[in-house]
Design a protein around this motif. Structure first.
Motif, PDB file in Angstrom:
ATOM      1  N   GLN A   1      72.730  51.423  13.600  1.00 20.55           N
ATOM      2  CA  GLN A   1      71.368  51.776  13.905  1.00 20.55           C
ATOM      3  C   GLN A   1      70.755  50.853  12.514  1.00 20.55           C
ATOM      4  N   GLY A   2      69.532  50.749  12.556  1.00 16.81           N
ATOM      5  CA  GLY A   2      68.732  50.025  11.600  1.00 16.81           C
ATOM      6  C   GLY A   2      68.578  51.445  10.357  1.00 16.81           C
ATOM      7  N   VAL A   3      68.042  50.988   9.311  1.00 12.52           N
ATOM      8  CA  VAL A   3      67.897  51.736   8.308  1.00 12.52           C
ATOM      9  C   VAL A   3      66.804  52.910   8.320  1.00 12.52           C
ATOM     10  N   PHE A   4      65.680  52.509   8.778  1.00 13.00           N
ATOM     11  CA  PHE A   4      64.747  53.552   9.294  1.00 13.00           C
ATOM     12  C   PHE A   4      65.107  54.512  10.354  1.00 13.00           C
ATOM     13  N   ILE A   5      65.963  54.056  11.490  1.00 10.69           N
ATOM     14  CA  ILE A   5      66.244  54.872  12.355  1.00 10.69           C
ATOM     15  C   ILE A   5      67.199  55.971  11.727  1.00 10.69           C
ATOM     16  N   GLU A   6      68.157  55.339  10.951  1.00 12.46           N
ATOM     17  CA  GLU A   6      69.213  56.173  10.405  1.00 12.46           C
ATOM     18  C   GLU A   6      68.444  57.361   9.675  1.00 12.46           C
ATOM     19  N   GLU A   7      67.513  56.947   8.964  1.00 17.21           N
ATOM     20  CA  GLU A   7      66.580  58.059   8.124  1.00 17.21           C
ATOM     21  C   GLU A   7      65.687  58.737   8.976  1.00 17.21           C
ATOM     22  N   LEU A   8      65.246  58.476   9.975  1.00  9.88           N
ATOM     23  CA  LEU A   8      64.458  59.117  11.068  1.00  9.88           C
ATOM     24  C   LEU A   8      65.538  60.314  11.638  1.00  9.88           C
ATOM     25  N   VAL A   9      66.627  59.785  12.009  1.00 11.31           N
ATOM     26  CA  VAL A   9      67.474  60.541  12.893  1.00 11.31           C
ATOM     27  C   VAL A   9      67.884  61.761  11.827  1.00 11.31           C
ATOM     28  N   ALA A  10      68.274  61.264  10.668  1.00 14.33           N
ATOM     29  CA  ALA A  10      68.707  62.631   9.546  1.00 14.33           C
ATOM     30  C   ALA A  10      67.330  63.588   9.589  1.00 14.33           C
ATOM     31  N   MET A  11      66.284  62.979   9.439  1.00 14.49           N
ATOM     32  CA  MET A  11      65.254  63.872   9.384  1.00 14.49           C
ATOM     33  C   MET A  11      65.010  64.737  10.407  1.00 14.49           C
ATOM     34  N   LEU A  12      65.077  64.180  11.459  1.00 14.79           N
ATOM     35  CA  LEU A  12      64.843  64.963  12.916  1.00 14.79           C
ATOM     36  C   LEU A  12      66.159  66.038  13.049  1.00 14.79           C
ATOM     37  N   ASN A  13      67.332  65.702  12.484  1.00 10.85           N
ATOM     38  CA  ASN A  13      68.462  66.692  12.719  1.00 10.85           C
ATOM     39  C   ASN A  13      68.163  67.906  12.041  1.00 10.85           C
ATOM     40  N   GLN A  14      67.639  67.512  10.609  1.00 17.88           N
ATOM     41  CA  GLN A  14      67.264  68.602   9.914  1.00 17.88           C
ATOM     42  C   GLN A  14      66.216  69.648  10.208  1.00 17.88           C
ATOM     43  N   ILE A  15      65.537  69.399  11.149  1.00 21.22           N
ATOM     44  CA  ILE A  15      64.624  70.257  12.100  1.00 21.22           C
ATOM     45  C   ILE A  15      65.028  70.603  13.483  1.00 21.22           C
ATOM     46  N   GLY A  16      66.249  70.565  13.664  1.00 22.09           N
ATOM     47  CA  GLY A  16      66.901  70.892  14.741  1.00 22.09           C
ATOM     48  C   GLY A  16      66.753  69.902  16.039  1.00 22.09           C
ATOM     49  N   LEU A  17      66.137  69.079  15.823  1.00 21.35           N
ATOM     50  CA  LEU A  17      65.936  68.017  16.933  1.00 21.35           C
ATOM     51  C   LEU A  17      66.894  66.709  17.187  1.00 21.35           C
ATOM     52  N   GLN A  18      67.353  66.616  18.355  1.00 18.51           N
ATOM     53  CA  GLN A  18      68.479  65.441  18.677  1.00 18.51           C
ATOM     54  C   GLN A  18      68.083  64.656  19.882  1.00 18.51           C
ATOM     55  N   PRO A  19      66.747  64.000  19.888  1.00 13.76           N
ATOM     56  CA  PRO A  19      66.236  63.373  21.049  1.00 13.76           C
ATOM     57  C   PRO A  19      67.196  62.253  21.412  1.00 13.76           C
ATOM     58  N   GLU A  20      67.351  61.826  22.725  1.00 14.77           N
ATOM     59  CA  GLU A  20      67.869  60.571  23.084  1.00 14.77           C
ATOM     60  C   GLU A  20      67.491  59.347  22.492  1.00 14.77           C
ATOM     61  N   LEU A  21      68.325  58.545  21.906  1.00 19.33           N
ATOM     62  CA  LEU A  21      67.853  57.213  21.509  1.00 19.33           C
ATOM     63  C   LEU A  21      67.775  56.288  22.401  1.00 19.33           C
ATOM     64  N   LEU A  22      66.622  55.241  22.631  1.00 21.04           N
ATOM     65  CA  LEU A  22      66.717  54.425  23.545  1.00 21.04           C
ATOM     66  C   LEU A  22      65.972  53.092  22.907  1.00 21.04           C
ATOM     67  N   ALA A  23      66.464  51.936  23.588  1.00 15.99           N
ATOM     68  CA  ALA A  23      65.970  50.848  22.755  1.00 15.99           C
ATOM     69  C   ALA A  23      65.315  49.668  23.544  1.00 15.99           C
ATOM     70  N   ILE A  24      64.222  48.868  22.923  1.00 15.54           N
ATOM     71  CA  ILE A  24      64.008  47.655  23.559  1.00 15.54           C
ATOM     72  C   ILE A  24      64.890  46.864  23.056  1.00 15.54           C
ATOM     73  N   SER A  25      65.245  45.586  23.686  1.00 14.51           N
ATOM     74  CA  SER A  25      65.924  44.473  22.914  1.00 14.51           C
ATOM     75  C   SER A  25      65.005  43.533  22.485  1.00 14.51           C
ATOM     76  N   GLU A  26      64.915  43.302  21.104  1.00  7.38           N
ATOM     77  CA  GLU A  26      64.107  42.215  20.695  1.00  7.38           C
ATOM     78  C   GLU A  26      64.373  40.676  21.241  1.00  7.38           C
ATOM     79  N   THR A  27      65.627  40.708  21.458  1.00 10.74           N
ATOM     80  CA  THR A  27      66.099  39.329  21.898  1.00 10.74           C
ATOM     81  C   THR A  27      65.776  39.132  23.479  1.00 10.74           C
ATOM     82  N   GLN A  28      65.834  40.201  24.036  1.00 11.47           N
ATOM     83  CA  GLN A  28      65.707  40.286  25.585  1.00 11.47           C
ATOM     84  C   GLN A  28      64.580  41.469  26.116  1.00 11.47           C
ATOM     85  N   PRO A  29      63.373  41.291  25.481  1.00  7.79           N
ATOM     86  CA  PRO A  29      62.474  42.349  25.993  1.00  7.79           C
ATOM     87  C   PRO A  29      62.021  42.436  27.402  1.00  7.79           C
ATOM     88  N   LYS A  30      62.057  43.440  27.706  1.00  3.36           N
ATOM     89  CA  LYS A  30      61.424  43.849  29.254  1.00  3.36           C
ATOM     90  C   LYS A  30      60.250  44.324  29.247  1.00  3.36           C
TER      91      LYS A  30
END
Ligand code: SF4
Length: 172
Positions: free
Chosen positions: A143-172
């Protein structure tokens, strides 16, 4: 009342490719193909702030995970996420569903399963060192640094949403 109470959280540039480092941006503005299914199903879109744009501006250099993995930058991420998290928490407490978070694979900050690494430090002004830095660049799992921090903060409030990704090298 037509509200779906269903929300897709997106990294900033998924809805505004203009925030990316120049000359990246394989779409004019919105990565519509990647999120159209969610829009058609009635999801609201919740756009996160861009940590790089607010930290280093629009003319920033491309950097790697190691360069952003710094306490002050992580504190910046948490600071700009403070109010978005309050809004997310308010919707969560009201029973809204968070169908996922869309990141940008390949980014040192918003990568979900793939980020970029390779910075070895030091001056880049000598020709040899420029070549060495470029050669060391690579995509790695993680994970990137911002996503790491976001996930940690979401976990603190009891949220564990699915992580999805667009590919920067092969965007759809
Ligand atoms: S991937 Fe993240 S950090 Fe990079 S431009 Fe998009 S929102 Fe900003």
């Amino acid at each position: 009342m037509k509200r779906s109470k269903s929300v897709l959280v997106t990294c900033h540039c998924a809805l505004n490719a203009n925030a990316k480092i120049y000359p990246l941006a394989s779409v004019g503005g919105v990565f519509f193909d990647a999120i159209s299914t969610y829009i058609q199903s009635g999801c609201g879109l919740f756009q996160l702030p861009c940590p790089e744009l607010s930290y280093l501006g629009i003319n920033r250099w491309g950097m790697t995970w190691e360069q952003y993995d710094h306490p002050n930058f992580r504190a910046h991420c948490r600071k700009i996420l403070e109010y978005p998290l309050v809004q997310i928490q308010a919707m969560f407490q009201a029973g809204y569903e968070f169908v996922g978070i869309v990141g940008m694979n390949g980014s040192p900050n918003c990568g979900v399963t793939m980020t970029c690494a390779g910075y070895t430090g030091g001056e880049i002004c000598s020709q040899n060192n420029i070549a060495g830095q470029v050669k060391a660049l690579r995509y790695i799992s993680g994970q990137g640094v911002f996503i790491e921090e976001l996930v940690a903060m979401l976990n603190q409030i009891g949220l564990q949403p699915e992580l999805l990704a667009i590919s920067e090298t092969q965007p759809k």
